[in-house]
Structures are given as C-alpha cells and as structure tokens.
Design a protein around this motif. Structure first.
Motif, PDB file in Angstrom:
ATOM      1  N   ALA A  44       0.832  -1.207   0.000  1.00 41.89           N
ATOM      2  CA  ALA A  44       0.000   0.000   0.000  1.00 41.89           C
ATOM      3  C   ALA A  44       0.866   1.256   0.000  1.00 41.89           C
ATOM      4  N   THR A  45       1.956   1.237   0.764  1.00 37.99           N
ATOM      5  CA  THR A  45       2.860   2.399   0.772  1.00 37.99           C
ATOM      6  C   THR A  45       3.490   2.613  -0.595  1.00 37.99           C
ATOM      7  N   GLN A  46       3.867   1.547  -1.265  1.00 37.87           N
ATOM      8  CA  GLN A  46       4.416   1.669  -2.613  1.00 37.87           C
ATOM      9  C   GLN A  46       3.393   2.275  -3.573  1.00 37.87           C
ATOM     10  N   ALA A  47       2.138   1.846  -3.431  1.00 39.42           N
ATOM     11  CA  ALA A  47       1.104   2.377  -4.310  1.00 39.42           C
ATOM     12  C   ALA A  47       0.881   3.870  -4.085  1.00 39.42           C
ATOM     13  N   MET A  48       0.913   4.293  -2.821  1.00 38.56           N
ATOM     14  CA  MET A  48       0.709   5.718  -2.530  1.00 38.56           C
ATOM     15  C   MET A  48       1.884   6.553  -3.035  1.00 38.56           C
ATOM     16  N   LEU A  49       3.096   6.050  -2.903  1.00 38.32           N
ATOM     17  CA  LEU A  49       4.251   6.770  -3.427  1.00 38.32           C
ATOM     18  C   LEU A  49       4.189   6.869  -4.948  1.00 38.32           C
ATOM     19  N   ARG A  50       3.693   5.813  -5.565  1.00 37.27           N
ATOM     20  CA  ARG A  50       3.543   5.855  -7.013  1.00 37.27           C
ATOM     21  C   ARG A  50       2.460   6.849  -7.423  1.00 37.27           C
TER      22      ARG A  50
ATOM     23  N   ILE B 297      11.061  -8.374  -5.783  1.00 38.01           N
ATOM     24  CA  ILE B 297      12.271  -8.815  -6.493  1.00 38.01           C
ATOM     25  C   ILE B 297      11.921  -9.756  -7.638  1.00 38.01           C
ATOM     26  N   LEU B 298      10.952 -10.623  -7.405  1.00 38.92           N
ATOM     27  CA  LEU B 298      10.563 -11.565  -8.444  1.00 38.92           C
ATOM     28  C   LEU B 298       9.946 -10.878  -9.657  1.00 38.92           C
ATOM     29  N   LEU B 299       9.321  -9.721  -9.430  1.00 36.45           N
ATOM     30  CA  LEU B 299       8.649  -9.020 -10.523  1.00 36.45           C
ATOM     31  C   LEU B 299       9.321  -7.707 -10.888  1.00 36.45           C
ATOM     32  N   LYS B 300      10.587  -7.549 -10.538  1.00 43.45           N
ATOM     33  CA  LYS B 300      11.245  -6.264 -10.782  1.00 43.45           C
ATOM     34  C   LYS B 300      11.473  -5.980 -12.261  1.00 43.45           C
ATOM     35  N   ASN B 301      11.528  -7.011 -13.070  1.00 45.61           N
ATOM     36  CA  ASN B 301      11.768  -6.820 -14.499  1.00 45.61           C
ATOM     37  C   ASN B 301      10.498  -6.556 -15.294  1.00 45.61           C
ATOM     38  N   ASN B 302       9.358  -6.651 -14.636  1.00 42.75           N
ATOM     39  CA  ASN B 302       8.087  -6.436 -15.319  1.00 42.75           C
ATOM     40  C   ASN B 302       7.284  -5.406 -14.527  1.00 42.75           C
ATOM     41  N   GLN B 303       7.316  -4.156 -14.974  1.00 46.90           N
ATOM     42  CA  GLN B 303       6.668  -3.081 -14.231  1.00 46.90           C
ATOM     43  C   GLN B 303       5.142  -3.219 -14.238  1.00 46.90           C
ATOM     44  N   SER B 304       4.581  -3.722 -15.325  1.00 45.28           N
ATOM     45  CA  SER B 304       3.123  -3.859 -15.382  1.00 45.28           C
ATOM     46  C   SER B 304       2.625  -4.898 -14.373  1.00 45.28           C
ATOM     47  N   LEU B 305       3.341  -6.037 -14.288  1.00 47.71           N
ATOM     48  CA  LEU B 305       2.956  -7.044 -13.294  1.00 47.71           C
ATOM     49  C   LEU B 305       3.193  -6.541 -11.874  1.00 47.71           C
ATOM     50  N   GLN B 306       4.252  -5.787 -11.676  1.00 47.11           N
ATOM     51  CA  GLN B 306       4.526  -5.246 -10.354  1.00 47.11           C
ATOM     52  C   GLN B 306       3.453  -4.255  -9.928  1.00 47.11           C
ATOM     53  N   ALA B 307       2.923  -3.477 -10.881  1.00 47.05           N
ATOM     54  CA  ALA B 307       1.857  -2.532 -10.549  1.00 47.05           C
ATOM     55  C   ALA B 307       0.529  -3.245 -10.276  1.00 47.05           C
ATOM     56  N   GLY B 308       0.291  -4.354 -10.971  1.00 43.05           N
ATOM     57  CA  GLY B 308      -0.964  -5.084 -10.763  1.00 43.05           C
ATOM     58  C   GLY B 308      -0.914  -6.114  -9.666  1.00 43.05           C
ATOM     59  N   LEU B 309       0.285  -6.362  -9.120  1.00 42.08           N
ATOM     60  CA  LEU B 309       0.426  -7.367  -8.060  1.00 42.08           C
ATOM     61  C   LEU B 309      -0.445  -7.094  -6.843  1.00 42.08           C
TER      62      LEU B 309
END
Length: 529
Positions: A162-168, A302-314
């Motif tokens: 949630a903190t990552q989402a708010m910073l984004r 870390i597992l999804l660091k290479n895919n920004q779209s998946l990291q945002a939808g995680l």
C-alpha cells in the motif's frame, strides 16, 4: 607348608571364634607395620588357602593388599531444577553436592550424532521460546501467538504494498512530481486521521471494555479496508488527498482500538501479575513478525522487478488473499483470548448455562460462546435482555407502570417487558428491560440479571404472554400470571446467588465488578412521597 600351619595352630591352642574368650587371655606383642583391627578376623591369602584364626604371620611374609570397598552410588535428592529447557537434579556422593543433567536419562557426554542433534535442537528451541514467550502465562497463550504470527506477517506485507502504491500515486521518482505538493498532501491526510482518532476514542471509551473482542475485530476489518483504499490511489491520482485521508482516518481509528484493547488482552494471559513482561514479549513478537512480512513483500517485488506492469498489478491480485488470511488469523486469535472480567454479555452466558446445566462455565467456555463480529445489531436470542432506562416508545404502558409502582425502597432494580422493532422491515419483537437503581451493587446486578433469565425461561415454556402484545387493556389473569413469575424468579435468584458467586470465584472470574456500557450505566432514583 601344610604341616607348619598345622603345628602353629596346635601350639597356640586358640579357641574357636564362636566361643567366648577367657578373661585371662594373653596379650599379644604388636608387630611393626601391621595392626590388625580385629585379632580374631580371618584373612584370606588365596581362594584355596585360609589362615587359621589368630595366626601371627612372620615378618618376612609379604601380605596381600586388602581390596578397597566399592564406593556407594550417589544418592538422589528430591530437588529438580528446570532451566533453559534442561532438567537437572541434585545428588549427594557422601562429600559434596552434584548437579547432574537428567533430561532424557542422559547424565554423561554422548557422541551420538542423532542424540547431539536432538539436544542442540532442544536448546535452540528453548532459547527461541525464552526470547519470544513470557515465563508465566496461561495455557492458551501459545495458540494466540501462532495466529498472531499469521496475522502480522500478511498485514505487514499488505502495508508495504500500500505504501508503494501511494508513493507511485503522488509521483515520487518522476520529473513532474512536486515535492512540496506531495508533502502537503501527506501532512493533510495525517492531520485529518489523527483528529478523527481523537473523536472516535472520546465517543466510544466504554465500549473498549464491554465489547472488547467485537471492537478489536471491527478495527481489523476497517484496517484491511483502508489498505484497499490506499491501493486505489495510483488508479485515481487526482483524488489522492481524498482517498489517502479516508484510508488514514480508518487506520487511525483501528490503531486507537488496537491500543485501547491491548492491555486487557495481555492481562488475560499474565497469570502472575507479570503484565510488563508480557507486554515486552508482545513488542518483540510484533517486530519480528512484521519483519517477516517485509521480507515477504520484498521477495515479491524482487521476483517481478523486471516487469513493471505485473509489479503494478500485483497488489490487486494478492490483496483479497492476504486480507482474508489476515482477518482469519485475527478471528482465530481472539478465540483464544479468555477474558476473566464480567460484562453484561458474558454474565448472561454464564447465567444461561447455570440455569440450563447447573454449573458455572470457565472463561474458555464463555469465549467459545461470545460473538465476534463487526455488525452492531440487536441480540438475536429470543426475549433479549437489556440493561438501561425506560424508553416510552418501546414500553407496554400499563405493565411498566405497575412494575414501577410495586417497587419498594428495598429493591435496587425492577424488571418489565418491552417491545422494539427489529430489522429493515421493522418487525415487532418482545424483550425484557432491567432497570438499576442508584447504589445498586454487583450482587444486585447479578440477582437482577439472573432473575431476568429465569423469567425468560418461564416465558419460553408458556404462551399466556402472547395476550400482552397488541392488547391495550391487559386482563387481570395475565397480570396475575406475570407477577407470579416475577416472585418465583426472584426467589430462585436469591437462592442461587451464594453458590453461584462461590463457583465463579473458584474458576477465576473477576466477580467484584461488572463492566457496563454508557447506556447500561443509567440509573433511576427511588422517591417515596
């Protein structure tokens, strides 16, 4: 050699050992380097050759050394020491005390790999237990800690996401972001949240004691929903301040409920008045469990660091799963919290079991019967009992008037029927009201509630009370039956009070005081004019 020994025996003429010595026996000359303790003791040279009694060996004959007596095994003392997972016992060897490790029957060093591994595992588990778990707590504490681990790990992981989402959402890391605007939004949301926390705490102070588990679970549900709102901020960045403020208000209210109920929960586990130790260990548990949640969130990133779209939808994928596990852990953990304080709801559960089964349930049994939900609704039982003052809209006028009229200065309560509307359809439902007088003691409250429970039991097995509902003028037969039930129930309640109170104290219930909500604390005064 045989003749020499035979001649020596004949020349000395010593009496056999089973005959008493004569008082004028000859005193023998002492032999250097040898002082026998008993002059008639037989000494053995070999297995097949025995020296006659009283034989005085020659000086040139070398005597064989006497066998040393075997040392007696050390005697066990009835004192056992339990320390850091090991068991030791005191032994006395005749000269000094020894403390010997006796756990598992092993008192010496062993080079067996399996045994050493088990011993090492036992020592490590004991050290971990001493680090996390207080010394003297109730038996249900370990179950509570297990569910707390599940709750804190997944809750902490959700907070990171949630903190990552708010910073984004506020654009940190992008060139178009304005640091001053982001800081202003963050300060505004925190200020609104803290103000709401103060208002909530001031308005519901007494609820934290009377409905502790319900408040705690409701706060957890609210906290989980606030994380979901924070996850929506990247989707609606223009409404960041609104969404973040709503989420922070819910978080602050949840935090207020968490802090207000923590002390009572920890006190229920401290069986030796070691509340400070229990609180300290709880903080250690929270820090370690939260760090595991941070580690879980970091691994996912870390597992999804290479895919920004998946990291945002995680977060939207794992939020329902993690929230469900989090709330399930909270719910199960509260089931293992056995509160010994008496509230109206807990006391009513105790009295119902007392009337139905004839015994007082333990705090663990009452915990299973307590409702833990976030729906603030009326009691679902038939003929619910309410403590408070008369409400003119929900009363049966004549019955309430007669209940007040027939109360005397010796009574510290009176009981009457009431009708209230329930549900969206506003259907009528009957119930009972217990009105307490100024100066009513804990015993008066117990007797009054016990009498109300006896009345409910009598009403459930009869149908005469149905004539009361919807009838403007009550029949005399109905009134007589009502007052007969009142008198019988009062007599039963007073008869049971002494034994009931004794059994409650024996099971650890804090029967000196009953925690009541603000509405339940309303009292009436008796005026005799």
């Amino acid at each position: 050699m045989q003749s020499t020994f035979y001649t020596a025996y004949k020349s000395h003429q010593f009496p056999p050992p089973w005959k008493s010595l004569e008082p004028n026996c000859i005193t023998r000359k002492s032999i250097p380097y040898y002082k026998p303790q008993n002059r008639f003791q037989t000494r053995t040279l070999t297995n097949s050759l025995r020296i006659p009694l009283g034989y005085e060996p020659e000086e040139d004959i070398e005597l064989l050394p006497r066998p040393k007596p075997k040392a007696a095994p050390p005697s066990r003392l009835p004192v056992v020491i339990w320390r850091s997972g090991s068991v030791s016992r005191y032994f006395w060897d005749g000269n000094r005390l020894q403390l010997v490790c006796v756990d598992g029957g092993v008192s010496s060093l062993s080079f067996d790999f399996d045994d050493g591994f088990r011993k090492m595992f036992r020592l490590c588990s004991s050290a971990v237990r001493d680090f996390f778990i207080p010394k003297q707590v109730s038996g249900n504490y370990m179950d509570y800690v297990k569910w707390k681990l599940l709750h804190r790990v997944f809750s902490s992981a959700l907070q990171v996401l949630a903190t990552q989402a708010m910073l984004r959402a506020i654009g940190i890391g992008y060139s178009r972001s304005l640091p001053s605007a982001a800081a202003l939004n963050w300060v505004l949301k925190d200020g609104l949240g803290r103000l709401s926390r103060c208002i909530y705490t001031a308005g519901l102070a007494s609820v934290f004691d009377t409905n502790l588990k319900r408040v705690r679970f409701s706060a957890s549900v609210m906290f989980s929903l606030s994380i979901g709102v924070e996850l929506l901020t990247p989707v609606f960045p223009r409404y960041f301040l609104l969404l973040a403020s709503v989420a922070n208000i819910a978080k602050q209210i949840s935090l207020a409920s968490y802090l207000a109920t923590n002390t009572a929960i920890r006190r229920s586990f401290a069986i030796a008045d070691n509340l400070g130790e229990v609180s300290a260990k709880a903080q250690i548990q929270t820090v370690c469990f939260d760090n595991l949640g941070l580690l879980l969130a970091a691994v996912l990133n870390i597992l999804l660091k290479n895919n920004q779209s998946l990291q945002a939808g995680l977060p939207f994928v794992i939020y329902p799963i993690f929230s469900a596990v989090d709330l399930f852990g909270i719910y199960q953990g509260l089931k293992h919290v056995h509160l010994q304080t008496l509230t109206k709801d807990r006391l009513e559960i105790i009295l119902n079991i007392w009337i139905g089964s004839g015994y007082v349930p333990s705090p663990a049994e009452v915990s299973k019967e307590e409702e833990i939900n976030f729906l603030w609704s009326k009691d679902k039982t038939i003929w619910p009992i309410r403590i408070g003052c008369l409400n003119l809209k929900d009363q049966i006028p004549k019955l309430s008037m007669m209940a007040m009229q027939y109360s005397s200065g010796e009574d510290y309560y009176f009981i009457c029927m009431e009708i209230f509307r329930k549900g969206a359809k506003r259907t009528k439902q009957q119930g009972m009201l217990l009105c307490l007088r100024e100066g009513a003691s804990t015993a008066d409250i117990i007797i009054g509630l016990l009498q109300a429970c006896y009345i409910r039991k009598a009403l459930l097995v009869s149908s005469w009370w149905e004539n009361i509902l919807g009838v403007g003028d009550l029949l005399d037969s109905v009134l007589n039956e009502w007052f007969r039930v009142i008198e019988d129930s009062k007599r039963c309640a007073r008869r049971d009070l002494s034994l009931l109170n004794e059994q409650m104290l024996g099971l650890g219930w804090a029967a000196k005081n009953i925690l009541l909500s603000t509405e339940e604390q309303a009292r009436y005064s008796f005026v005799d004019d």
